[in-house]
Design a protein around this motif. Structure first.
Motif, short mmCIF file in Angstrom:
data_model
loop_
_atom_site.label_atom_id
_atom_site.label_comp_id
_atom_site.label_asym_id
_atom_site.label_seq_id
_atom_site.Cartn_x
_atom_site.Cartn_y
_atom_site.Cartn_z
N CYS A 22 -40.68 -0.67 -51.22
CA CYS A 22 -39.27 -0.65 -50.80
C CYS A 22 -38.43 0.09 -51.84
CB CYS A 22 -38.73 -2.06 -50.60
SG CYS A 22 -39.56 -3.00 -49.30
N ALA A 23 -38.81 1.34 -52.13
CA ALA A 23 -38.06 2.21 -53.05
C ALA A 23 -38.01 1.65 -54.48
CB ALA A 23 -36.64 2.46 -52.53
N CYS A 24 -38.99 0.83 -54.86
CA CYS A 24 -38.91 0.18 -56.17
C CYS A 24 -39.03 1.19 -57.31
CB CYS A 24 -39.94 -0.93 -56.30
SG CYS A 24 -41.62 -0.51 -55.82
N CYS A 77 -34.03 -4.89 -52.43
CA CYS A 77 -34.01 -3.89 -51.36
C CYS A 77 -35.21 -4.16 -50.45
CB CYS A 77 -34.11 -2.49 -51.98
SG CYS A 77 -34.14 -1.12 -50.81
N ARG A 79 -37.31 -3.25 -46.39
CA ARG A 79 -37.71 -2.11 -45.57
C ARG A 79 -38.24 -2.59 -44.22
NH1 ARG A 79 -42.27 2.24 -47.68
NH2 ARG A 79 -42.10 3.77 -45.99
N ARG A 84 -43.23 -0.15 -43.48
CA ARG A 84 -43.75 -0.65 -44.76
C ARG A 84 -45.26 -0.86 -44.69
NH1 ARG A 84 -44.08 -6.03 -47.11
NH2 ARG A 84 -44.20 -5.83 -49.38
N TRP A 179 -30.93 -2.13 -47.39
CA TRP A 179 -32.08 -1.56 -46.69
C TRP A 179 -32.51 -0.24 -47.32
CZ3 TRP A 179 -27.59 -2.44 -43.39
CH2 TRP A 179 -27.63 -3.68 -42.72
N THR A 180 -33.80 -0.02 -47.44
CA THR A 180 -34.33 1.28 -47.85
C THR A 180 -33.82 2.39 -46.94
OG1 THR A 180 -36.35 0.13 -48.57
CG2 THR A 180 -36.46 2.52 -48.38
N PHE A 183 -30.41 3.78 -48.15
CA PHE A 183 -30.56 3.56 -49.58
C PHE A 183 -29.31 3.91 -50.39
CE2 PHE A 183 -31.66 4.79 -53.89
CZ PHE A 183 -32.41 3.71 -54.32
N ARG A 207 -36.30 11.42 -55.81
CA ARG A 207 -36.97 10.30 -55.17
C ARG A 207 -38.31 10.10 -55.87
NH1 ARG A 207 -32.86 8.76 -54.11
NH2 ARG A 207 -31.86 8.38 -52.11
N ASN A 209 -41.50 8.63 -55.90
CA ASN A 209 -42.42 7.98 -54.98
C ASN A 209 -43.82 8.08 -55.54
OD1 ASN A 209 -43.93 7.02 -52.90
ND2 ASN A 209 -43.10 8.35 -51.33
#
Length: 272
Positions: A22-24, A77, A79, A84, A179-180, A183, A207, A209
């Motif tokens: 979740c975009a951590c 946050c 997702r 996910r 929410w992701t 974002f 980003r 990732n």
């Protein structure tokens, strides 16, 4: 139990409960930058300094004191469960990890043998039936979560609500859950609510990732991976995620939430 999966800036400006997938990585880097004026050189999950983490023994007392004090802004946050679990499949099951090996050693060979999945060959580059293999992985994920076999559930596909709840159960309270899928708006709300040494322009944040490029590229729209049975399994696993975080169970193609997150509801239902 304390506060597993919780990170905090060294300046104690903000507390974040990590929810995997979740975009951590991006959130961790933003927190790091907000204190130091630069991003961590590498994967933020590997950082041993510059950020308080519950997994680091010398950070535990600082995090506990701040969370129990209740005055520091805390957030997380989440997702869409459909995207996910699909992301977990391509990253953790099909992908080669940053150490050059398969995730969790013999787990993928076991999945190939017991559930008949394919992962694109030794390096994830060969063609395979992504939809069929993903649906078989979904059976495995359900088995781990519901019956804890053939292994305990992994953090990357256990329910987001389970991660979120530990922070509440052990004495924390969220000021924001976003929410992701939205974002920048959610993260901006967090940044507007805290004082940080170094300002951040979210439009210029890369980003981060960690799974990018590790596995085969998804070939089909999200909804193609979920037939009626798959949707039933996803709902069985993630019912609380859909309900509490206001995602659309009926339509896997709709990644966006269909309602507003109610923090009081989340604290009441996840605080038991």
């Amino acid at each position: 139990m304390g506060f597993p999966g919780t990170w905090m800036t060294e300046s104690q400006s903000v507390v974040y409960r990590v929810v995997p997938k979740c975009a951590c990585s991006t959130i961790g880097q933003i927190m790091y930058f907000s204190d130091h004026g630069e991003y961590f050189d590498g994967d933020i999950h590997d950082a041993k300094e510059g950020l308080h983490k519950w997994a680091q023994d010398d950070s535990k007392s600082s995090i506990s004191d701040v969370v129990h004090n209740g005055e520091t802004y805390s957030f997380t946050c989440v997702r869409n469960p459909y995207s996910r679990i699909l992301s977990s499949f391509f990253d953790k099951i099909c992908g080669i990890q940053r150490n050059g090996k398969r995730y969790r050693g013999n787990m993928v060979p076991m999945l190939i043998q017991q559930y008949g999945i394919e992962v694109g060959g030794p390096d994830g580059t060969e063609e395979f039936d992504q939809i069929k293999s993903f649906r078989r992985f979904l059976l495995f994920a359900r088995d781990t979560i519901r019956w804890r076999r053939p292994m305990d559930p992994d953090i990357h596909w256990s329910a987001s609500s389970g991660h979120v709840s530990t922070f509440i159960v052990n004495g924390g309270r969220y000021d924001k859950i976003f929410w992701t899928e939205d974002f920048n708006a959610g993260m901006q709300d967090v940044l507007d609510s805290i004082e940080i040494p170094h300002a951040i322009d979210l439009d210029e944040v890369p980003r981060f990732n960690e799974s990018e490029g590790h596995g085969p590229k998804r070939l089909h729209p999200i909804e193609d991976y979920f037939d009626d049975l798959s949707m039933h399994l996803v709902y069985e696993i993630y019912k609380r995620d859909f309900d509490l975080f206001k995602y659309d169970f009926e339509n896997p193609a709709n990644k966006k939430p269909v309602g507003e997150i109610d923090l009081d509801e989340i604290h009441a239902k996840l605080g038991d």
